[in-house]
Write a protein that holds these residues in place. Structure first.
Motif, PDB file in Angstrom:
ATOM      1  N   PRO A  73      -0.474  17.065   2.492  1.00  0.00           N
ATOM      2  CA  PRO A  73      -1.063  18.252   1.840  1.00  0.00           C
ATOM      3  C   PRO A  73      -1.907  19.095   2.792  1.00  0.00           C
ATOM      4  CG  PRO A  73      -1.308  16.310   0.451  1.00  0.00           C
ATOM      5  CD  PRO A  73      -0.832  15.824   1.775  1.00  0.00           C
ATOM      6  N   ALA A  74      -2.676  18.445   3.673  1.00  0.00           N
ATOM      7  CA  ALA A  74      -3.491  19.208   4.626  1.00  0.00           C
ATOM      8  C   ALA A  74      -2.617  19.972   5.614  1.00  0.00           C
ATOM      9  CB  ALA A  74      -4.435  18.269   5.369  1.00  0.00           C
ATOM     10  N   ASN A  75      -1.547  19.340   6.074  1.00  0.00           N
ATOM     11  CA  ASN A  75      -0.638  20.046   6.986  1.00  0.00           C
ATOM     12  C   ASN A  75       0.034  21.241   6.301  1.00  0.00           C
ATOM     13  OD1 ASN A  75      -1.245  18.215   8.980  1.00  0.00           O
ATOM     14  ND2 ASN A  75       0.564  16.939   8.624  1.00  0.00           N
ATOM     15  N   ALA A  76       0.401  21.060   5.042  1.00  0.00           N
ATOM     16  CA  ALA A  76       0.997  22.176   4.311  1.00  0.00           C
ATOM     17  C   ALA A  76       0.005  23.323   4.145  1.00  0.00           C
ATOM     18  CB  ALA A  76       1.495  21.698   2.947  1.00  0.00           C
ATOM     19  N   ALA A  77      -1.262  22.983   3.915  1.00  0.00           N
ATOM     20  CA  ALA A  77      -2.275  24.029   3.793  1.00  0.00           C
ATOM     21  C   ALA A  77      -2.471  24.764   5.118  1.00  0.00           C
ATOM     22  CB  ALA A  77      -3.593  23.410   3.333  1.00  0.00           C
ATOM     23  N   LEU A  78      -2.434  24.031   6.235  1.00  0.00           N
ATOM     24  CA  LEU A  78      -2.564  24.676   7.541  1.00  0.00           C
ATOM     25  C   LEU A  78      -1.389  25.623   7.809  1.00  0.00           C
ATOM     26  CD1 LEU A  78      -3.861  21.742   9.767  1.00  0.00           C
ATOM     27  CD2 LEU A  78      -5.132  23.748   9.024  1.00  0.00           C
ATOM     28  N   VAL A  79      -0.199  25.199   7.409  1.00  0.00           N
ATOM     29  CA  VAL A  79       0.971  26.062   7.611  1.00  0.00           C
ATOM     30  C   VAL A  79       0.864  27.324   6.762  1.00  0.00           C
ATOM     31  CG1 VAL A  79       3.465  26.193   7.296  1.00  0.00           C
ATOM     32  CG2 VAL A  79       2.451  24.162   8.328  1.00  0.00           C
ATOM     33  N   ALA A 111       1.583   1.717   8.598  1.00  0.00           N
ATOM     34  CA  ALA A 111       0.281   2.382   8.483  1.00  0.00           C
ATOM     35  C   ALA A 111       0.350   3.815   9.000  1.00  0.00           C
ATOM     36  CB  ALA A 111      -0.778   1.591   9.240  1.00  0.00           C
ATOM     37  N   ALA A 112       1.114   4.031  10.088  1.00  0.00           N
ATOM     38  CA  ALA A 112       1.282   5.398  10.597  1.00  0.00           C
ATOM     39  C   ALA A 112       2.017   6.277   9.581  1.00  0.00           C
ATOM     40  CB  ALA A 112       2.030   5.366  11.922  1.00  0.00           C
ATOM     41  N   ALA A 113       3.045   5.711   8.940  1.00  0.00           N
ATOM     42  CA  ALA A 113       3.753   6.475   7.908  1.00  0.00           C
ATOM     43  C   ALA A 113       2.860   6.764   6.711  1.00  0.00           C
ATOM     44  CB  ALA A 113       4.996   5.697   7.466  1.00  0.00           C
ATOM     45  N   GLU A 114       2.020   5.807   6.343  1.00  0.00           N
ATOM     46  CA  GLU A 114       1.077   6.038   5.247  1.00  0.00           C
ATOM     47  C   GLU A 114       0.075   7.132   5.611  1.00  0.00           C
ATOM     48  OE1 GLU A 114      -2.185   3.462   2.633  1.00  0.00           O
ATOM     49  OE2 GLU A 114      -1.276   2.634   4.452  1.00  0.00           O
ATOM     50  N   SER A 115      -0.400   7.115   6.848  1.00  0.00           N
ATOM     51  CA  SER A 115      -1.323   8.162   7.295  1.00  0.00           C
ATOM     52  C   SER A 115      -0.647   9.530   7.308  1.00  0.00           C
ATOM     53  CB  SER A 115      -1.845   7.819   8.700  1.00  0.00           C
ATOM     54  OG  SER A 115      -2.640   8.848   9.216  1.00  0.00           O
ATOM     55  N   ARG A 116       0.603   9.570   7.733  1.00  0.00           N
ATOM     56  CA  ARG A 116       1.319  10.839   7.735  1.00  0.00           C
ATOM     57  C   ARG A 116       1.515  11.378   6.323  1.00  0.00           C
ATOM     58  NH1 ARG A 116       7.388  11.813  10.329  1.00  0.00           N
ATOM     59  NH2 ARG A 116       7.489  14.048   9.898  1.00  0.00           N
ATOM     60  N   ALA A 117       1.820  10.477   5.386  1.00  0.00           N
ATOM     61  CA  ALA A 117       1.976  10.918   3.996  1.00  0.00           C
ATOM     62  C   ALA A 117       0.659  11.423   3.417  1.00  0.00           C
ATOM     63  CB  ALA A 117       2.521   9.770   3.155  1.00  0.00           C
ATOM     64  N   ALA A 118      -0.450  10.803   3.814  1.00  0.00           N
ATOM     65  CA  ALA A 118      -1.747  11.253   3.319  1.00  0.00           C
ATOM     66  C   ALA A 118      -2.141  12.609   3.900  1.00  0.00           C
ATOM     67  CB  ALA A 118      -2.823  10.214   3.643  1.00  0.00           C
ATOM     68  N   ARG A 119      -1.657  12.933   5.100  1.00  0.00           N
ATOM     69  CA  ARG A 119      -1.987  14.220   5.726  1.00  0.00           C
ATOM     70  C   ARG A 119      -1.046  15.346   5.311  1.00  0.00           C
ATOM     71  NH1 ARG A 119      -1.725  11.228  10.419  1.00  0.00           N
ATOM     72  NH2 ARG A 119       0.050  12.512  11.072  1.00  0.00           N
ATOM     73  N   ARG A 173       0.821  -1.216   0.000  1.00  0.00           N
ATOM     74  CA  ARG A 173       0.000   0.000   0.000  1.00  0.00           C
ATOM     75  C   ARG A 173       0.851   1.261   0.000  1.00  0.00           C
ATOM     76  NH1 ARG A 173      -3.257  -2.630   3.848  1.00  0.00           N
ATOM     77  NH2 ARG A 173      -2.158  -1.465   5.476  1.00  0.00           N
ATOM     78  N   THR A 174       1.991   1.208   0.656  1.00  0.00           N
ATOM     79  CA  THR A 174       2.843   2.400   0.731  1.00  0.00           C
ATOM     80  C   THR A 174       3.873   2.463  -0.389  1.00  0.00           C
ATOM     81  OG1 THR A 174       4.358   1.207   2.211  1.00  0.00           O
ATOM     82  CG2 THR A 174       2.612   2.514   3.234  1.00  0.00           C
ATOM     83  N   ASP A 175       3.829   1.538  -1.309  1.00  0.00           N
ATOM     84  CA  ASP A 175       4.781   1.543  -2.420  1.00  0.00           C
ATOM     85  C   ASP A 175       4.501   2.741  -3.319  1.00  0.00           C
ATOM     86  OD1 ASP A 175       6.598   1.000  -4.334  1.00  0.00           O
ATOM     87  OD2 ASP A 175       5.807  -0.968  -4.888  1.00  0.00           O
ATOM     88  N   PRO A 176       5.490   3.623  -3.550  1.00  0.00           N
ATOM     89  CA  PRO A 176       5.234   4.782  -4.421  1.00  0.00           C
ATOM     90  C   PRO A 176       4.850   4.379  -5.834  1.00  0.00           C
ATOM     91  CG  PRO A 176       7.265   5.082  -3.162  1.00  0.00           C
ATOM     92  CD  PRO A 176       6.840   3.661  -2.970  1.00  0.00           C
ATOM     93  N   GLY A 177       5.308   3.203  -6.281  1.00  0.00           N
ATOM     94  CA  GLY A 177       4.979   2.791  -7.643  1.00  0.00           C
ATOM     95  C   GLY A 177       3.496   2.550  -7.847  1.00  0.00           C
ATOM     96  N   SER A 178       2.803   2.063  -6.816  1.00  0.00           N
ATOM     97  CA  SER A 178       1.372   1.803  -6.948  1.00  0.00           C
ATOM     98  C   SER A 178       0.532   3.038  -6.697  1.00  0.00           C
ATOM     99  CB  SER A 178       0.960   0.700  -5.968  1.00  0.00           C
ATOM    100  OG  SER A 178       1.200   1.103  -4.634  1.00  0.00           O
TER     101      SER A 178
END
Length: 429
Positions: free
Chosen positions: A382-388, A372-380, A72-77
């Motif tokens: 863009p939202a964190n960048a928008a908050l900043v 899974a935590a790293a995948e969740s962090r990667a998914a967040r 799931r966390t593979d950048p290729g997929s």
């Protein structure tokens, strides 16, 4: 060929994860071959060999879960634009992930075979050659067909797990629209723009003009995984049923020992443990979502509100691995309680192969939760960048992350301890 190129050109962290998958499958393959050796050395004790082979399913399941998390966390997929340019559509992404995972797992199976033959004394002129001849039945001929079948099990199951984990989350099903019209494009015959709506239950509905006249036809997309509010009651029911089954099955004139439970002398107790573990896995997303709701209850501040909302949004992504981790931890604590009640079973039950399998399970479920935590962090991100960009300080994001970690660890840790005590109580009292 594309899967091989993705492996060769992957990020070092991605290559490390695939290497860990190969290591995990090599350990599982070695355990399966050790069970085969036990059957060869004790042909008249088929029951014990079958129990040892069945117990290999636990590290196999942990390895498959870890392989699915890595896929799931593979950048290729996840690089949809690059895959589309290469002619790989969404339907072929699971096949690509399965092939990549199978290649890593096949490497692990090959390493397992080499180590197994080396310890049996069949690879001469090497250090530690024949160090485990007695344990691995080095004096018995090795059946080739059984060896190939057992070594093929980890790659096949890991590939299937990766394919299931990377399948499209939703399959489009057009309702009341002209055949061939793309969902959400707005018109099948030249109509105007469409509107996209996402209901709370996860079902994706796209409204567009089917004939250009003005009335929109819904394009309904089937929902993905069940929401956490649905899995929580089922998980609680399975957990209660498992503990009740274990309590009923453990009624005997004398207390059951840990060796009796693990050797399948008390199938009711073992079945109750497995049902309780399934309940923890099912309840994981619901408990994570409940933690988020509790954080956001009342009139929370910015830190508590952000932490609660993130937990609710990411409950389906991180809840299941956390539930598996809690189930493994509860089983370990319950086994430690039973071992303390009957320490004489320790030398007979906790041999090198048992410790190797237990270590593999702990490492795989922990790595799956971290992935899974790293995948969740990667998914967040863009939202964190928008908050900043909106002016939110960095310490707000860090504070929300700390609050999430503390609350989840406290709730999951308390639940794990309670389940372990309830699971061990009927066998120690």
């Amino acid at each position: 060929m594309l899967a091989l190129r993705l492996i060769r050109g992957g990020h070092p962290l991605t290559l490390l994860r695939r290497l860990l998958v190969a290591c995990a499958t090599s350990v599982v393959g070695f355990l399966l071959l050790a069970a085969l050796s036990h059957a060869l050395a004790h042909p008249h004790r088929s029951g014990g060999s079958l129990v040892q082979l069945v117990w290999c399913l636990v590290p196999l399941a942990a390895t498959v879960q870890f392989a699915a998390a890595v896929a799931r966390t593979d950048p290729g997929s996840r690089s949809r634009s690059a895959l589309d340019a290469a002619g790989v559509g969404p339907a072929r992404v699971p096949l690509l992930a399965a092939v990549s995972t199978a290649m890593s797992a096949l490497l692990g199976s090959a390493v397992a075979l080499v180590i197994y033959l080396h310890l049996r004394g069949q690879l001469a002129a090497a250090p530690f050659d024949g160090a485990a001849v007695g344990m691995l039945a080095g004096d018995r001929p090795l059946p080739v067909a059984a060896t190939v079948v057992l070594l093929a099990v980890p790659p096949l199951t890991a590939a299937c797990g990766a394919a299931v984990a990377t399948r499209p989350a939703a399959l489009p099903a057009v309702a009341g629209a002209t055949a061939g019209a793309p969902a959400g494009t707005g018109a099948a015959g030249g109509g105007g723009g469409g509107m996209h709506a996402a209901p709370p239950n996860g079902a994706d509905v796209r409204h567009g003009h089917a004939d250009g006249s003005g009335e929109g036809q819904p394009f309904r997309v089937l929902p993905g995984p069940l929401p956490a509010s649905v899995t929580l009651p089922w998980g609680a029911a399975c957990l209660a049923a498992g503990l009740a089954t274990e309590t009923y099955a453990s009624r005997s004139p004398k207390p059951l020992s840990l060796s009796a439970v693990l050797s399948n002398s008390a199938p009711g107790v073992l079945g109750g443990w497995l049902l309780a573990a399934l309940g923890l896995v099912l309840a994981g997303p619901g408990i994570t979502q409940l933690c988020g709701r509790l954080l956001a209850v009342g009139r929370p501040g910015a830190v508590r509100l952000l932490a609660g909302r993130v937990l609710q949004q990411e409950s389906a992504r991180i809840g299941r691995p956390l539930g598996v981790l809690c189930a493994v931890a509860a089983a370990g604590l319950a086994a430690a309680e039973l071992y303390g009640a009957s320490p004489q079973d320790g030398p007979r039950m906790f041999g090198p192969l048992t410790l190797l399998g237990a270590a593999l399970v702990v490492v795989c479920v922990t790595a799956s939760a971290l992935t899974a935590a790293a995948e969740s962090r990667a998914a967040r991100r863009p939202a964190n960048a928008a908050l900043v960009r909106l002016g939110a300080p960095r310490r707000l994001l860090r504070g929300a992350a700390v609050v999430r970690a503390v609350v989840v660890c406290a709730v999951m840790g308390a639940l794990t301890w309670a389940v372990s005590q309830l699971a061990a109580l009927p066998l120690t009292s």
